[in-house]
Enzyme design. Structure first.
Site, PDB file in Angstrom:
ATOM      1  N   ASP A  60       0.940  -1.257   0.217  1.00 23.35           N
ATOM      2  CA  ASP A  60       0.216  -0.031  -0.012  1.00 23.35           C
ATOM      3  C   ASP A  60       0.887   1.274  -0.017  1.00 23.35           C
ATOM      4  O   ASP A  60       1.507   1.445   0.980  1.00 23.35           O
ATOM      5  CB  ASP A  60      -0.877   0.032   1.165  1.00 23.35           C
ATOM      6  CG  ASP A  60      -1.845   1.279   1.336  1.00 23.35           C
ATOM      7  OD1 ASP A  60      -2.895   1.013   1.067  1.00 23.35           O
ATOM      8  OD2 ASP A  60      -1.185   2.209   1.728  1.00 23.35           O
ATOM      9  N   TYR A  65       2.839  10.261  -0.530  1.00 20.83           N
ATOM     10  CA  TYR A  65       4.111   9.451   0.211  1.00 20.83           C
ATOM     11  C   TYR A  65       5.507   9.650  -0.428  1.00 20.83           C
ATOM     12  O   TYR A  65       6.552   9.779   0.168  1.00 20.83           O
ATOM     13  CB  TYR A  65       4.145   7.923   0.376  1.00 20.83           C
ATOM     14  CG  TYR A  65       2.552   7.381   1.032  1.00 20.83           C
ATOM     15  CD1 TYR A  65       1.998   8.327   1.718  1.00 20.83           C
ATOM     16  CD2 TYR A  65       2.443   6.062   1.175  1.00 20.83           C
ATOM     17  CE1 TYR A  65       0.789   7.918   2.678  1.00 20.83           C
ATOM     18  CE2 TYR A  65       1.281   5.651   1.728  1.00 20.83           C
ATOM     19  CZ  TYR A  65       0.496   6.669   2.469  1.00 20.83           C
ATOM     20  OH  TYR A  65      -0.500   6.050   3.200  1.00 20.83           O
ATOM     21  N   LYS A  94      -2.942   5.730  -3.865  1.00 21.14           N
ATOM     22  CA  LYS A  94      -3.978   6.772  -3.556  1.00 21.14           C
ATOM     23  C   LYS A  94      -3.793   8.112  -4.340  1.00 21.14           C
ATOM     24  O   LYS A  94      -2.765   8.734  -4.536  1.00 21.14           O
ATOM     25  CB  LYS A  94      -4.063   6.949  -2.120  1.00 21.14           C
ATOM     26  CG  LYS A  94      -4.173   5.726  -0.947  1.00 21.14           C
ATOM     27  CD  LYS A  94      -4.044   6.075   0.412  1.00 21.14           C
ATOM     28  CE  LYS A  94      -3.683   4.805   1.235  1.00 21.14           C
ATOM     29  NZ  LYS A  94      -2.135   4.460   1.057  1.00 21.14           N
ATOM     30  N   HIS A 127      -7.764   9.645  -1.281  1.00 23.19           N
ATOM     31  CA  HIS A 127      -6.787   9.532   0.022  1.00 23.19           C
ATOM     32  C   HIS A 127      -7.796  10.620   1.145  1.00 23.19           C
ATOM     33  O   HIS A 127      -7.789   9.880   2.030  1.00 23.19           O
ATOM     34  CB  HIS A 127      -5.436  10.330  -0.303  1.00 23.19           C
ATOM     35  CG  HIS A 127      -4.537   9.949   0.641  1.00 23.19           C
ATOM     36  ND1 HIS A 127      -3.200   9.937   0.423  1.00 23.19           N
ATOM     37  CD2 HIS A 127      -4.675   9.456   2.018  1.00 23.19           C
ATOM     38  CE1 HIS A 127      -2.465   9.311   1.397  1.00 23.19           C
ATOM     39  NE2 HIS A 127      -3.480   9.148   2.219  1.00 23.19           N
TER      40      HIS A 127
END
Length: 292
Positions: A60, A65, A94, A127
């Protein structure tokens, strides 16, 4: 069959790391996965590779990120090391939904897919709901899903009222709502709502970013079970039919996090953990968090 609250008790649908749950789309998602939140890009490939070698089949990540490229490289290396086929992994990313238009959402998805160096995603999530900012993005996700670019679509950090608004116009029901969930934030009303709609719950921050690892009740149960505090917390979630993503950068910790299928928390132990609920978050409040 999707896990719901009705399955809790002595019937465990996830009994080993490789076990999957069938989502409302028909896709099968592993019950326990590796999350790569806050892992630096330069370290992500090795972490993901080691996770795959150690039996994890759900990876994931997210655009925000900043490590999708490393995640993709780790997937490539992990598949080479293990001889697994791409189809044996479940990869989630996401959309950082900062009030994106339909076209911007399509573009953002294609960028994520390119960074991951994959031909499709198993799951793509919005998200955060933002301030009523998800309608156009969800329409784009529905079209990507229809085109086969994504095997399943879902949301993250959506509250009941966000889901009600989405479902009023949606052609496709989200398969997953990924939310902050741990004994200090049990979110039972939201979980019940999602169960009624056939939406699986997936927990992020199941250890409350480590803040629960020294909680007295958790440590007492861990001592009685001869398990670590982290294992007790992960077992608490899995035993209720909650999907879980947990972050770890070390192979030995990955193995420890997966060693939660050989013990059972009693009804009393589960009740004591549930009693810790304070509706306390370590992440943002979805009702106020916006980034536009």
């Amino acid at each position: 069959m999707m896990i719901t609250e009705k399955n809790k008790g002595d019937v465990f649908m996830i009994e080993k790391l490789s076990d999957t749950v069938t989502l409302n789309s028909g896709s099968k998602i592993p019950g326990l996965g590796l999350g790569v939140f806050q892992i630096p890009e330069a370290e992500t490939a090795e972490v993901v590779k080691q996770a795959i070698i150690n039996g994890y089949r759900l990876i994931d990540t997210a655009a925000i990120y900043g490590n999708e490229t490393g995640t993709g490289e780790g997937i490539k290396q992990g598949l080479q090391e293990t001889g697994l086929a791409r189809e044996e992994l479940f990869v989630t990313s996401k959309l950082w939904n900062d009030h994106l238009t339909y076209d911007e959402t399509i573009h953002a998805f294609n960028e994520s897919l390119a960074r991951l160096n994959l031909e499709y995603l198993d799951l793509y999530l919005i998200h955060w709901p933002g301030n009523q900012a998800f309608q156009e993005s969800w329409r784009a996700l529905e079209d990507l899903y229809a085109a086969g670019k994504i095997k399943a679509i879902g949301v993250s950090n959506f509250q009941i009222h966000h889901l009600e608004q989405l479902l009023a116009a949606a052609k496709v029901v989200p398969v997953v709502n990924q939310i902050e969930l741990h004994p200090k934030l049990t979110q039972q009303d939201l979980r019940d709502f999602c169960a009624e709609k056939g939406i699986a719950i997936q927990a992020w921050s199941p250890l409350m970013q480590g803040k629960l690892l020294k909680e007295e009740t958790v440590l007492a149960i861990a001592d009685a079970q001869q398990k670590s505090a982290a294992q007790v917390l992960l077992r608490w979630a899995i035993q209720q039919g909650i999907l879980v993503n947990v972050k770890s950068t070390h192979p030995e910790r990955m193995r420890a996090n997966a060693a939660i299928f050989d013990f059972h928390l009693s009804e009393d132990e589960m009740a004591r953990l549930n009693a810790l609920n304070e509706d306390l978050r370590v992440g943002p409040d979805p009702d106020t968090f916006d980034f536009h």
